[in-house]
Scaffold this motif. Sequence first.
Motif, short mmCIF file in Angstrom:
data_model
loop_
_atom_site.label_atom_id
_atom_site.label_comp_id
_atom_site.label_asym_id
_atom_site.label_seq_id
_atom_site.Cartn_x
_atom_site.Cartn_y
_atom_site.Cartn_z
N PHE A 118 -50.34 -33.90 -16.33
CA PHE A 118 -50.44 -33.09 -15.12
C PHE A 118 -50.27 -33.95 -13.87
CE2 PHE A 118 -52.87 -30.96 -11.75
CZ PHE A 118 -52.18 -29.76 -11.71
N VAL A 119 -50.73 -35.18 -13.93
CA VAL A 119 -50.59 -36.08 -12.78
C VAL A 119 -49.11 -36.29 -12.48
CG1 VAL A 119 -50.99 -38.42 -11.94
CG2 VAL A 119 -52.79 -37.21 -13.19
N GLU A 122 -47.57 -32.91 -11.19
CA GLU A 122 -48.30 -32.21 -10.13
C GLU A 122 -47.41 -31.91 -8.93
OE1 GLU A 122 -52.36 -32.67 -7.41
OE2 GLU A 122 -51.88 -34.14 -8.97
N PHE A 125 -45.23 -29.02 -9.67
CA PHE A 125 -46.05 -27.81 -9.76
C PHE A 125 -46.45 -27.31 -8.38
CE2 PHE A 125 -50.53 -26.27 -9.82
CZ PHE A 125 -50.28 -25.03 -10.38
N VAL A 126 -46.86 -28.22 -7.51
CA VAL A 126 -47.26 -27.82 -6.16
C VAL A 126 -46.08 -27.21 -5.41
CG1 VAL A 126 -48.02 -28.69 -3.91
CG2 VAL A 126 -49.18 -29.43 -5.99
N LEU A 151 -46.81 -23.97 -16.26
CA LEU A 151 -47.06 -25.33 -16.76
C LEU A 151 -46.67 -25.46 -18.22
CD1 LEU A 151 -50.53 -25.96 -15.07
CD2 LEU A 151 -48.40 -27.16 -14.55
N PRO A 159 -54.33 -29.18 -17.11
CA PRO A 159 -55.49 -29.95 -16.65
C PRO A 159 -56.77 -29.17 -16.95
CG PRO A 159 -54.57 -28.76 -14.82
CD PRO A 159 -53.70 -28.42 -16.02
N THR A 163 -59.89 -28.37 -12.08
CA THR A 163 -58.82 -29.06 -11.35
C THR A 163 -57.75 -28.07 -10.91
OG1 THR A 163 -59.21 -31.08 -12.60
CG2 THR A 163 -57.08 -30.88 -11.48
N LEU A 164 -57.32 -27.24 -11.85
CA LEU A 164 -56.27 -26.27 -11.54
C LEU A 164 -56.76 -25.24 -10.53
CD1 LEU A 164 -53.41 -25.33 -12.22
CD2 LEU A 164 -54.36 -23.96 -14.07
N LEU A 167 -56.90 -26.74 -7.04
CA LEU A 167 -55.57 -26.96 -6.47
C LEU A 167 -54.94 -25.63 -6.03
CD1 LEU A 167 -53.37 -28.95 -5.79
CD2 LEU A 167 -52.51 -28.76 -8.14
#
Length: 1010
Positions: A118-119, A122, A125-126, A151, A159, A163-164, A167
């Motif tokens: 995910f890092v 990310e 995704f953002v 995802l 994640p 965390t999700l 975000l």
Amino acid sequence: MLGAEERQELSAGYPSFVNGIPERDWPHLRLGEEDQRLIQSKRGEHNRLGLAVQLTVVRFLGRFQTDVERIPEELVLRVGEQLGISDPLAKIRLYGENGDTVRNHVREIRREHGWTSFVEGEAQFVAWLEDRLKYSTDGPKAMTLQALVWLRGQRVLLPRYSTLRDLVTLCRGRAEDAVSKELVSKMSRQQVRIVDRLMEVPVGERTSRLDGLRRGVGVPSWANFVKALSRADEIRALGFIDVDVSSIPDRKLAQLADHALTERVPRLKEQTGKRAAVLAAIKRLETSALDDAIDMLDKLITEGFIAKPKRWADKALVDAYPKFAPDGTLTAQALLAVLESVAESIDHDSGEITDPVTDTDSTRAVLETVADRDTLLRAAKNLLEYMPAQDSDTHEARRAKALERFRDVRTFVPVLVGRVRFGARPAGQAALTALHALPPLLDREDVRLDDIDSRLLKGSWKRLVEGEPEQSDGAVNLAAYALCVVETFHRHLCKREIFVQGCSRWGDLLARLLSGEVWAQARPSLLTSLDLPEAPGAYLDRAGRSLHAGLVRVASRMPEGAQITLGSGDLALPKGRPPRPSSLSRQVEKMLPKVELPQVVLDVLSRTGGIAAFTTRNGNPSPYPEFELSVAAVMVAYGCNIGLEAVANEEKDALKLDRLTSISREYFRPDVIEACTTLMLGAESDALTTLQLDGERLASVDGHSFVIPTPQPDLRVAPEGNSEVTWLTMLTEQAIQLSGRMVSGRPSAALEALNTLTTYRDQTSIQDSRYPEAIVAKAGTHEDLVFGLLTLSGYSYQPAPHQINDTRLWRIDRSADYGPLQGATRRQIDLSQIGAHWEDILRVIGSIHHGAVSAHDALRIVTRNGQPTDVGSAIVSFGRIAKTRHLLRLYDNPEYRHGIEAQSRLHKERADLARRICHGIDGPFPDYYPGLENRLGVLGLVLNTVALFNTVYIQKIVEKMRAQGKVISQSDLRQLPRMMYGHINMRGRFHFEPPTDTMFEIPDVEPDPT
């Protein structure tokens, strides 16, 4: 036991092994050739099995599970069976003993199959999330679910839920702030000062100017119609007409405007983004205020010039019936006698036809056998006096009565022409031109045929305006012509062939579709949000292959003598039967606490904290002591339809009639009912998650129609003099009502669901609930078109078998052989038609998603005179792909069919419970009356209360049974009805007391006698 984070992930829709792997997912988890190549490169059966299990796990969960003890045995056994490994459970334990090997395999799978952390993913995704949030009003819950799908599709490891969630919340906040800043930047300093003044409450006043603007003008009347136009002019005179907000998606504006138009101004002033919300409200009011005025005009014309004159004409006909009925009988007998006397005679042996010998004397003699000549002559003349002319129509009597309302026409037509800007399509241009030319004629005493547009004189209007042909001297009946113009104008206005400039509901529908630069800018983000491609080739190919595979699969498994009507191509679906009550259902029903309805309401309000939702209009908690008792009493009174007097108790302050009346008026508002429902839905979701019954994310929509026996000021009345409205409710699979609203007529429940889920999704994406992805509802007319609209909008449309009108199957490949289905799939879908109109299809679907048009308006845009346009036909073709796949699954997959039928039955069970609760002397609301919506909203709240009460105590009963050693399967749990009511007393004199633990004791488990 699940940890807190795992419970949150489960309730949020994260893939989990808690409920096992559904059978429908196993085909997607099967190991392929590339998987086998990688697996066979490992030494040792335990290593091959472990790698294969990790491959399967990551495909299902979206992340790896390095603790092999948490992997279900069923998964290990199935993977071992594919690899031909004996005793796979022992092998997987051996594999798990070496953590380095497991971690090495995880890294290898990530490298070979393209899974990223995910890092690492990310940033991408953002970017996707921010692009989607430009147009979406989805709440954090709904957006988190969409993020999970994205995802996994991009092979980004999921994640932790926290965390999700954080975000998504952060990005939503940034998107909302960006919209607010952009809106405020569009205003000048002077306009900002105007916005601030609108929120101020002047000294000595109780309300702000904004409060005054957002209120309507009262019941329909010609005087109030003028006031409604003045209100629209006042709003437009604020000076915000030139503020261009087209760069902000309509749905975003609607969300902000709803906030400003429903929130109390003192609270609104304390919130960030308040200026943006007020600006959005002003832009909404610029169109909605004029819409409200035209709504009132529609009701006034319909009632004053159509419905009421028809009632007058019908009454006059009924009153005159005794006067002409005997004469009609006499005239008919005389005519029959004459016809029989002049009938030809036929010799049946020779076939010779002989004409009768008739003369005046013989005919007179025949008539005199019925009555004398003078009597028959009077009867015929009397009958002609009451009967319409030969070339008349069924509307003449009603139109003649409408002439008595000519004075109203003189009053409102000059106002209408002078103050409202109309436009017209070619079909409505003549009527609009005639309306604009009418005011000068109303002041003239001698209007001639050359002064009017005779093209409008259709049917009985021609006789009423021009008079009898032999009496015509060129003069016309001005009152009749004016009414003809108004009626013709109104008919074209309702069809939107005449439209109002600056309106939303009464505006030009075609002009509301996204177009030009706005469409060009919005197109990329909308396509991303809807997951639709710019070019349809590959997308349609996938749809075609999926349909072909479904037909082949079903045909290969079809038993001998399958019921397929080859002539019409109808697939005979198995008839669903309600499941018989299980022994568990009978035991649970016996063990549910025996309570009264007030105890149920008070227990749920206490359990959910629902009483906190009942705030004053300023958002403050109630100052009344024992407020929960008063709220429960009002809920029971309105829910049971027995009135406040039946629950009032003058000896107790909380139950005094005056207090109950005040609380019912001040605290039972739609926003309060919605907030309380939100709390109940969260509690219901928690209980079902504990029971591992969190459902399939279905939402069903159904409605109950009410007759409007007499004209009501706030509803359209049909030309026949009465009409219907429908109370539509949306239920989740959790048996909780998400929404309920009154709509005119009997609209398509499926399109209403699409409107609700796309326009107000942020209101239904309630915390701790899973957002509906599939819709169970009846399509109404244009079934295939509805399938296409919903599927292209990203929803799975899954009507129950009894809700489908047409069960014909369709194919794409003409040359394919589908065996037993060959004759049933004669009809072919033309993919080239869809491709040719793909851009227009994207505009229609994008406009719905953007909020520019509703689903019902989109349906009207793509149909003409009840038939699809070229674009509509293309959407129909796409809908037939989705519909055929749905029909095949209904036929071939019992689990799929039973789930849909169960959701459909849920509405029926809820209706049965509603009839049980709503038992007042007037019955369960047979007819509409003003304020019925609020009563039905309270009834829905009581139904939600009973459903939640049952679920909570079913959970406790199940826990008690398991503690005493009873084995309860998940399939038995899923069949437990949650709308049981035999244990709840809903009649008699109610007692309202705070709940205690002893009220809800659960008896010990008794053996089932069967």
